[in-house]
Design an enzyme around this catalytic site. Structure first.
Site, short mmCIF file in Angstrom:
data_model
loop_
_atom_site.label_atom_id
_atom_site.label_comp_id
_atom_site.label_asym_id
_atom_site.label_seq_id
_atom_site.Cartn_x
_atom_site.Cartn_y
_atom_site.Cartn_z
N HIS A 179 0.90 -1.03 -0.11
CA HIS A 179 0.00 0.01 -0.09
C HIS A 179 0.73 1.15 -0.05
CE1 HIS A 179 -3.70 -2.35 1.54
NE2 HIS A 179 -3.78 -2.13 0.13
N GLU A 384 0.13 -4.33 11.45
CA GLU A 384 -0.40 -2.99 11.02
C GLU A 384 0.58 -2.18 12.10
OE1 GLU A 384 -2.35 -1.83 8.71
OE2 GLU A 384 -3.66 -3.47 8.29
O1 0X9 Z 1 -7.28 -3.72 4.38
C1 0X9 Z 1 -6.35 -4.14 4.09
O2 0X9 Z 1 -5.85 -4.43 3.15
C2 0X9 Z 1 -5.30 -3.97 5.43
N1 0X9 Z 1 -5.24 -2.87 6.38
S1 0X9 Z 1 -4.86 -1.43 5.28
O3 0X9 Z 1 -5.28 -0.52 6.62
N2 0X9 Z 1 -3.08 -1.68 5.68
O4 0X9 Z 1 -5.29 -1.25 4.18
C3 0X9 Z 1 -5.77 -5.27 6.31
C4 0X9 Z 1 -5.56 -6.44 5.81
C5 0X9 Z 1 -6.08 -7.73 6.60
N3 0X9 Z 1 -5.96 -9.10 6.06
C6 0X9 Z 1 -7.15 -9.56 5.13
N4 0X9 Z 1 -8.10 -8.97 4.84
N5 0X9 Z 1 -6.59 -10.76 4.50
ZN ZN Z 2 -2.13 -1.56 4.02
#
Ligand code: 0X9
Ligand code: ZN
Length: 439
Positions: A179, A384
């Protein structure tokens, strides 16, 4: 010269015009019902959660001008606690830039190293650091460029090993920067490189393990976030979709081949959660997949660094159920969190460890830790990293905390690797051990 200086000043401070009129808010739901209704509001009001709230723990959400009235009305109706994070997102981003610039000036002459942990580094500096380490420690470090990014930049990672992966030690794989705007993730991986070869205080880690360190999975996105649009999250690719030229980019963490595009994703390229036209449409996620597959039988632990939230998350993120390895995932996760919290600062939030869908209270498919886990990596985590709260009021973690977060995260990785090593060795001595996907 004067004209040039005025131009440079103007271009730095005109940079965030895109965010004119945007506002951001801390949101702190106090019940599950409030949290859920806030989450459900997301597609309707095009909210952008920079960090996700949990019950009684605030998150930060960015709200675009056309939706601000509805957002505030909703918050009042639902009686959800909120307060302003940035009254003027553009002004806040300008201030973040000034903070970075002031820090750069203050530290410019104080260090001889190329990559320091006092500031966020441009992509070029990170890449040069990786090149230098590979050259200087050529006995142990190998630079790999599996492909070029969508925009043609090299995608680079380092393999670190005492015997070039020959004796088949368990492998630890860390990646970051999928990201684009999650800048703090990148130094945590370059710091791991630093601790494995330049400033070694845990020699067992290279005696017992081989390492893969991939600091910038999404170089196009990082560059774009660094130079143009600070809050950019996705890659920079375009595809056949009719909206793609107008809205480039795929959410890398919805693009992995795991229940692809089924939940918490979008088929609209203009969404920040666009899953792409097909699983692994992105060359950047394919590069990670290549590593996972190449080392699958030896992969003892995979950690993908994200921000913000102070959380260690594990599968399954698409439905909130636990995998058959949940006990080990949780136990090792708690051990890592425990040591991170002990090495952290008292005003940083404490870590939460758990299933990603349950901790975050949203389901999302196509994430990298779920994919890695589904193909056989028993210990696969999303970190995170910490941010906001008293860590700073901007959209970056204050650069003065980069070193702290890098060091405390490394402390967690060290313990995690040792625990993963024990589990891995115990497992590989069992006769029917199979590290491959079981659907
Ligand atoms: O939403 C996401 O991709 C992640 N959080 S972020 O704030 N960095 O964007 C969390 C990902 C958690 N894992 C899965 N959903 N597999
Ligand atoms: Zn992320």
């Amino acid at each position: 010269m004067k004209v040039l200086l005025v131009f440079l000043f103007a271009s730095v401070y005109a940079k965030h015009e895109l965010y004119e009129g945007w506002k951001s808010f801390y949101v702190k739901p106090s019940t599950d019902v409030q949290l859920k209704s806030l989450r459900n509001l997301n597609p309707e009001l095009d909210l952008d959660f920079i960090s996700y709230p949990t019950v009684d723990r605030e998150g930060v959400v960015v709200v675009k001008p056309p939706f601000q009235d509805d957002f505030l009305k909703f918050m009042a109706e639902e009686n959800i606690e909120y307060w302003v994070h940035a009254e003027d997102v553009k002004a806040q981003l300008d201030q973040d830039d000034q903070l970075i610039e002031a820090q750069r000036k203050a530290t410019r002459f104080s260090r001889s190293e190329r990559v320091t942990y006092e500031n966020y580094q441009p992509l070029e500096v990170i890449y040069e650091y990786m090149d230098t380490v590979a050259r200087k420690y050529s006995q142990t470090v190998t630079l790999v460029t599996p492909a070029n990014s969508f925009e043609g930049r090299p995608i680079k990672y380092l393999k670190i090993s005492k015997d070039n992966f020959k004796s088949g030690k368990p492998v630890i794989f860390l990646d970051a920067g999928l990201h684009a705007r999650e800048w703090i993730t990148i130094p945590t991986v370059t710091y791991a490189i630093h601790k494995l070869v330049e400033n070694v205080t845990e020699p067992d880690l290279l005696d017992k393990f081989d390492w893969i360190l991939f600091p910038v999975v999404n170089p196009d996105g990082y560059k774009y976030s660094y130079d143009v649009a600070r809050l950019w999250r996705k890659t920079r690719s375009t595809d056949q979709h009719s909206l793609s030229a107008m809205c480039p980019g795929v959410d890398g963490n919805r693009n992995y081949d795991f229940f692809w595009n089924t939940v918490g994703t979008s088929s609209n390229p203009c969404s920040d959660q666009y899953a792409g036209g097909r699983p692994f449409s992105e060359v950047e996620t394919r590069a990670v997949d290549g590593i996972l597959k190449e080392h699958l039988n030896k992969l003892a632990m995979y950690i993908t660094m994200h921000s913000f939230g102070s959380m260690i998350l594990y599968s399954w993120g698409h439905d909130g159920t636990l995998s058959e390895h949940a006990f080990d995932l949780h136990t090792v996760g708690v051990k890592m969190a425990d040591v991170i919290v002990k090495s952290s600062l008292s005003h940083f939030p404490r870590y939460i460890v758990g299933n990603s869908a349950l901790v975050l209270n949203y389901r999302a498919s196509g994430g990298s830790e779920d994919y890695a886990h589904s193909i056989g990596v028993k210990l696969a985590y999303t970190f995170e990293l910490p941010g906001f709260g008293r860590g700073g009021n901007g959209f970056i973690l204050n650069p003065r905390y980069i070193k702290q977060v890098s060091a405390e995260t490394w402390a967690g990785v060290v313990i995690g690797a040792r625990e993963a090593g024990k589990l891995f060795n115990a497992r590989s001595t069992q006769p029917n051990f199979d590290n491959t996907r079981q659907d």
